[in-house]
Design a protein around this motif. Structure first.
Motif, mmCIF file in Angstrom:
data_model
loop_
_atom_site.group_PDB
_atom_site.id
_atom_site.type_symbol
_atom_site.label_atom_id
_atom_site.label_comp_id
_atom_site.label_asym_id
_atom_site.label_seq_id
_atom_site.Cartn_x
_atom_site.Cartn_y
_atom_site.Cartn_z
ATOM 1 N N GLY A 465 -25.864 68.019 32.389
ATOM 2 C CA GLY A 465 -24.837 68.929 32.874
ATOM 3 C C GLY A 465 -23.455 68.327 32.804
ATOM 4 N N THR A 466 -22.481 69.157 32.553
ATOM 5 C CA THR A 466 -21.099 68.717 32.566
ATOM 6 C C THR A 466 -20.646 68.468 34.005
ATOM 7 N N SER A 467 -19.406 68.123 34.174
ATOM 8 C CA SER A 467 -18.886 67.776 35.495
ATOM 9 C C SER A 467 -18.367 68.998 36.235
ATOM 10 N N ILE A 468 -18.221 68.835 37.549
ATOM 11 C CA ILE A 468 -17.497 69.827 38.339
ATOM 12 C C ILE A 468 -16.007 69.783 38.000
ATOM 13 N N SER A 469 -15.440 68.592 37.887
ATOM 14 C CA SER A 469 -14.007 68.493 37.581
ATOM 15 C C SER A 469 -13.633 67.290 36.729
ATOM 16 N N SER A 470 -14.478 66.282 36.643
ATOM 17 C CA SER A 470 -14.105 65.055 35.928
ATOM 18 C C SER A 470 -13.950 65.318 34.432
ATOM 19 N N PRO A 471 -13.166 64.492 33.738
ATOM 20 C CA PRO A 471 -12.694 64.852 32.400
ATOM 21 C C PRO A 471 -13.715 64.676 31.299
ATOM 22 N N GLY A 472 -13.703 65.604 30.371
ATOM 23 C CA GLY A 472 -14.454 65.485 29.130
ATOM 24 C C GLY A 472 -13.500 65.334 27.968
ATOM 25 N N VAL A 473 -13.953 65.663 26.777
ATOM 26 C CA VAL A 473 -13.061 65.700 25.628
ATOM 27 C C VAL A 473 -12.481 67.106 25.608
ATOM 28 N N ASP A 474 -11.361 67.287 26.278
ATOM 29 C CA ASP A 474 -10.903 68.628 26.602
ATOM 30 C C ASP A 474 -10.069 69.276 25.508
ATOM 31 N N ASN A 475 -9.800 68.558 24.449
ATOM 32 C CA ASN A 475 -9.158 69.146 23.283
ATOM 33 C C ASN A 475 -10.263 69.691 22.379
ATOM 34 N N PRO A 476 -10.342 71.016 22.161
ATOM 35 C CA PRO A 476 -11.462 71.583 21.397
ATOM 36 C C PRO A 476 -11.578 71.018 19.981
ATOM 37 N N GLN A 477 -10.453 70.773 19.306
ATOM 38 C CA GLN A 477 -10.530 70.229 17.960
ATOM 39 C C GLN A 477 -11.080 68.806 17.974
ATOM 40 N N GLN A 478 -10.626 68.025 18.929
ATOM 41 C CA GLN A 478 -11.122 66.660 19.061
ATOM 42 C C GLN A 478 -12.609 66.666 19.389
ATOM 43 N N ALA A 479 -13.019 67.574 20.285
ATOM 44 C CA ALA A 479 -14.423 67.682 20.653
ATOM 45 C C ALA A 479 -15.271 68.066 19.448
ATOM 46 N N ALA A 480 -14.788 69.026 18.654
ATOM 47 C CA ALA A 480 -15.545 69.462 17.479
ATOM 48 C C ALA A 480 -15.693 68.322 16.470
ATOM 49 N N GLY A 481 -14.648 67.534 16.302
ATOM 50 C CA GLY A 481 -14.729 66.408 15.388
ATOM 51 C C GLY A 481 -15.727 65.368 15.836
ATOM 52 N N THR A 482 -15.765 65.115 17.138
ATOM 53 C CA THR A 482 -16.715 64.149 17.674
ATOM 54 C C THR A 482 -18.142 64.628 17.491
ATOM 55 N N ILE A 483 -18.375 65.919 17.766
ATOM 56 C CA ILE A 483 -19.719 66.474 17.594
ATOM 57 C C ILE A 483 -20.151 66.373 16.134
ATOM 58 N N ALA A 484 -19.237 66.645 15.218
ATOM 59 C CA ALA A 484 -19.559 66.551 13.792
ATOM 60 C C ALA A 484 -19.962 65.135 13.402
ATOM 61 N N GLN A 485 -19.375 64.131 14.058
ATOM 62 C CA GLN A 485 -19.744 62.745 13.786
ATOM 63 C C GLN A 485 -21.104 62.398 14.382
ATOM 64 N N LEU A 486 -21.386 62.928 15.570
ATOM 65 C CA LEU A 486 -22.617 62.572 16.266
ATOM 66 C C LEU A 486 -23.852 63.256 15.694
ATOM 67 N N ALA A 487 -23.721 64.502 15.278
ATOM 68 C CA ALA A 487 -24.889 65.304 14.916
ATOM 69 C C ALA A 487 -25.775 64.660 13.855
ATOM 70 N N PRO A 488 -25.242 64.144 12.757
ATOM 71 C CA PRO A 488 -26.130 63.580 11.737
ATOM 72 C C PRO A 488 -26.942 62.381 12.216
ATOM 73 N N ALA A 489 -26.399 61.624 13.138
ATOM 74 C CA ALA A 489 -27.092 60.425 13.623
ATOM 75 C C ALA A 489 -28.097 60.719 14.728
ATOM 76 N N ASN A 490 -28.085 61.963 15.238
ATOM 77 C CA ASN A 490 -28.883 62.288 16.414
ATOM 78 C C ASN A 490 -29.580 63.635 16.239
ATOM 79 N N PRO A 491 -30.610 63.709 15.409
ATOM 80 C CA PRO A 491 -31.258 64.992 15.128
ATOM 81 C C PRO A 491 -31.962 65.604 16.323
ATOM 82 N N HIS A 492 -32.205 64.827 17.351
ATOM 83 C CA HIS A 492 -32.897 65.326 18.544
ATOM 84 C C HIS A 492 -31.962 66.017 19.515
ATOM 85 N N LEU A 493 -30.649 65.920 19.298
ATOM 86 C CA LEU A 493 -29.675 66.564 20.181
ATOM 87 C C LEU A 493 -29.447 67.992 19.701
ATOM 88 N N LYS A 494 -29.882 68.965 20.482
ATOM 89 C CA LYS A 494 -29.861 70.367 20.075
ATOM 90 C C LYS A 494 -28.624 71.112 20.558
#
Length: 562
Positions: A465-494
Motif C-alpha cells: 500500500g502507498t502512504s497516507i501522506s509520506s512522499p512518493g515519486v510524485d512527478n507522473p513523468q518521473q514515475a513512469a520513467g522509473t516504472i519503465a526501468q523496473l518492469a523488465p527486471a521484475n516480471p513478477h511485479l504486476k
C-alpha cells in the motif's frame, strides 16, 4: 531537550523510502506532505473538546474484547482524574451492555486504556468516556467473529507523516461504514524535527524526538489531527510499528537516524515504546519484553491475520550505506548470504512458521513493514547471481531469512505446503502487486522458476500500500520513467504506482481475496476527493495474482458513530 548538538539539513527524501529517481540507471527519491481539520465539521468540534482533545480510539479486537482508548487533558494541576466509560449496542446508548471506571494518571501521560471484556463476537459497539460530567466523542468498534465467516472487509494503511501532508485518506476510511477494521502497517508517527522531512505543518516538538517527553508530544499532535480522530472513532485499529516510531532504518542495536549525542539506543527505544503503548489502542504482548509486539488475530475460519515485528526485537543491522541510492546497489554475495543475519529474529521466525503451518483459516495474511518481493535494478536468475538490488533495508537485504519463509510455503517431505498466503506491506510510499517467487527471473518453472504469463511458480502474493501522506515519486513523468526501468527486471511485479497517496481496501471471502487501491487527489491541502485506482485478486488455491473488479459495498452496515 531533543537533539542536543546537531540538527540535520532539510531532507529531500528519506534514505530508503526516498525511492526512485528519474536518472537512467536508478532507484532514488520519494517525497510528500501534511494535514488539518475541516472547519465547521463535527470532527473539528471534537478536536477542541477541552477534556478529550485527543479523541477516542479502539483497537486489537478479539471475539470477546477490544481495547478502548482516550486521553484526558489534565485540569487544575491534578495528577489523576477518574474516568468513567460506557459501552452500548446503539449510538443513542439505549442498549447499554457495560460500564466501568478507570483513572487517567500522570505516570501514563493521562492516557486511558480499557480492555473491555465480555463482549459478543462479530458485534458493533459504541462507547464513550466521561470526566467530571463532560462526555467524550462517541466511538464505534467491532469484535472479531468466530466459526464460519463469509466475508472480511478492511482498510490497510501506513506512513502517516504529519509534516508532509494532510491525512485525507484517513477521512475517506472513516466514511466507510462497512469495514471490519483498519490495519496500520507502521510509521504511524515520524521522528524528524521541523523542516527535516516535510514542511507543510510544523511538528511538535520542533526538534527530532529522542526523549519520552518528545515522543509523547509527537503522539499527542498526531492524535489531535481531526482526520485521524475520525478514522479512530469509527473503526478498531490493528497496528504494528515500523521504524519511524523510533528512528529511521532501525534494528536491534541502533538506527540510521540515531547518532552520537542522542543517548543510548536502548534508552531511546524504551522511551519510544512507552509512549507508543500509552498513546496507541494496542495490547502489550509481554510487559517484560516490550520490543516483542508480534501477534495474531483469528477472523473466524476465514482469515488469520499475523502481524510481524521487524525492527526492534531481532533484526540484524542493514548492510551497506546510502540505502536506496546508486552507491547502495548490491548483489547477493558475501555477508548478504549469511544465514545468521535475521530480519524477524529466531524466536519470532519460529513463531511465524508455526502459525503458518498450523493455521486452519482459508487465508493467511501477514501484516508487515518492508517489501517482501524482490525488486531489482538488473534482473538475473538465481543461478546467475540473482541480479542487482538496491534496498538492503527490505527483505532483499536478508535473502537467507526470506528463503526460509519460502521453504515453509513450499513444504517438504514432512511438512505440507502452505497455500493462500497474502502479504500486506507498507513502508515504501507507493503501490505494488506482486507474485512471490524465489527465482522470478528464471522462466523455467520446473527448476523452481516463474512463468510471468501464467503466474506458475508463484508461492504467495503481496499487496503493497502507498502512504497516507509520506512522499512518493510524485512527478507522473518521473514515475513512469522509473516504472519503465523496473518492469523488465521484475516480471513478477504486476502493478506499480509511485505517484499517489491513499490506502488499500481488502475484501476476502472463501473463493478469493481482492485488493483495491484507493487514491486521494492531494495531500497538500484538505480535500474530500478519492478515486479507485485498480484491483487485483488471488483466487483460492492459485497463489498468484489476476486482475479483479471493484468490490461492492456491504449492504446495511452498522451506523457510523455520530
Amino acid at each position: 531537550m531533543g537533539r542536543p548538538s546537531l540538527i540535520k539539513p532539510v531532507r529531500v527524501g528519506s534514505s530508503r523510502r526516498g525511492f526512485f529517481k528519474n536518472t537512467g540507471s536508478a532507484a532514488a527519491a520519494l517525497l510528500a506532505a501534511p494535514m488539518l481539520p475541516l472547519a465547521g465539521t463535527a470532527e473539528a468540534a471534537v478536536a477542541i473538546n477541552g477534556n478529550f482533545q485527543h479523541g477516542v480510539a479502539s483497537g486489537d479486537p478479539l471475539s470477546d474484547r477490544v481495547i478502548l482508548w482516550t486521553r484526558v487533558t489534565p485540569t487544575n494541576g491534578r495528577s489523576s482524574q477518574v474516568v468513567d466509560y460506557t459501552i452500548a449496542k446503539d449510538p443513542a446508548f439505549t442498549q447499554i451492555v457495560s460500564t466501568g471506571r478507570s483513572k487517567a494518571i500522570l505516570e501514563r501521560d493521562f492516557t486511558v486504556k480499557i480492555d473491555a471484556l465480555g463482549l459478543s463476537p462479530n458485534t458493533t459497539y459504541y462507547y464513550r468516556f466521561s470526566v467530571d460530567g463532560v462526555i467524550s466523542p462517541i466511538g464505534r468498534t467491532k469484535t472479531l467473529p468466530v466459526g464460519g465467516v463469509s466475508n472480511l472487509r478492511m482498510a490497510v494503511v501506513s506512513c502517516s507523516n504529519h509534516a508532509y501532508g494532510y491525512f485525507n485518506a484517513y477521512r475517506r476510511i472513516a466514511e466507510r461504514a462497512d469495514l471490519d477494521m483498519v490495519v496500520h502497517l507502521g510509521d504511524y508517527i515520524y521522528e524528524y524535527g521541523a523542516n527535516q522531512y516535510g514542511n507543510v505543518r510544523t511538528p511538535e516538538p520542533t526538534n527530532e524526538i529522542v526523549t519520552l517527553a518528545d515522543y509523547r508530544m509527537r503522539h499527542a499532535q498526531y492524535k489531535r489531527d481531526p482526520d485521524s480522530q475520525a478514522m479512530h472513532r469509527q473503526h478498531p485499529l490493528v497496528a504494528i510499528w515500523d521504524d519511524h516510531e523510533t528512528a529511521n532504518n532501525s534494528y536491534v542495536d541502533g538506527a540510521e537516524n540515531h547518532q552520537a549525542g542522542e543517548g543510548a539506543w536502548a534508552a531511546r527505544v524504551g522511551a519510544a515504546l512507552q509512549a507508543y503503548y500509552e498513546w496507541m489502542p494496542v495490547r502489550v504482548v509481554d510487559p517484560k519484553q516490550p520490543r516483542n509486539n508480534a501477534r495474531s488475530y483469528a477472523f473466524g475460519n476465514l482469515v488469520d491475520l499475523i502481524m510481524l515485528e521487524e525492527r526492534l526485537n531481532g533484526r540484524s543491522a542493514q548492510l551497506g550505506t546510502n540505502i536506496g541510492n546508486a552507491s547502495g546497489y548490491f548483489v547477493q554475495q558475501g555477508a548478504y548470504l549469511d544465514p545468521a543475519r535475521q530480519l524477524l529474529g529466531a524466536s519470532e521466525e519460529a513463531w511465524l512458521f508455526n502459525k503458518l503451518r498450523t493455521s486452519t483459516a482459508k487465508w493467511k495474511f501477514l501484516g508487515q513493514g518492508v517489501m517482501f518481493a524482490q525488486v531489482k535494478v538488473q534482473g538475473a536468475p538465481n543461478s546467475a547471481g540473482g541480479g542487482v538490488f538496491f534496498n538492503s533495508d527490505a527483505w532483499d537485504g536478508y535473502q537467507p531469512a526470506r528463503d526460509r519463509v519460502y521453504e515453509v510455503l513450499k513444504g517438504s517431505q514432512t511438512q505440507a505446503p502452505v497455500n493462500n498466503v497474502v502479504i500486506l506491506t507498507g513502508d515504501i510510499h507507493s503501490s505494488w502487486a506482486a507474485d512471490l517467487s524465489q527465482d522470478p527471473n528464471n522462466a523455467n518453472v520446473a527448476t523452481g522458476g516463474y512463468d510471468k504469463v501464467t503466474g506458475q511458480g508463484s508461492r504467495a502474493v503481496e499487496f503493497v500500500g502507498t502512504s497516507i501522506s509520506s512522499p512518493g515519486v510524485d512527478n507522473p513523468q518521473q514515475a513512469a520513467g522509473t516504472i519503465a526501468q523496473l518492469a523488465p527486471a521484475n516480471p513478477h511485479l504486476k502493478y506499480i504506482k509511485l505517484d499517489k497517496r491513499g490506502y488499500m481496501l481488502i475484501d476476502a471471502d472463501a473463493t478469493r481475496c481482492v485488493c483495491e487501491w484507493w487514491y486521494v487527489d492531494t495531500v497538500a491541502s484538505v480535500s474530500n476527493v478519492q478515486t479507485f485506482g485498480t484491483a487485483f485478486q488471488v483466487v483460492d488455491g492459485a497463489n498468484r495474482l489476476s486482475p479483479a473488479a471493484q468490490t461492492p459495498n456491504r449492504a446495511n452496515p452498522a451506523a457510523l458513530a455520530p
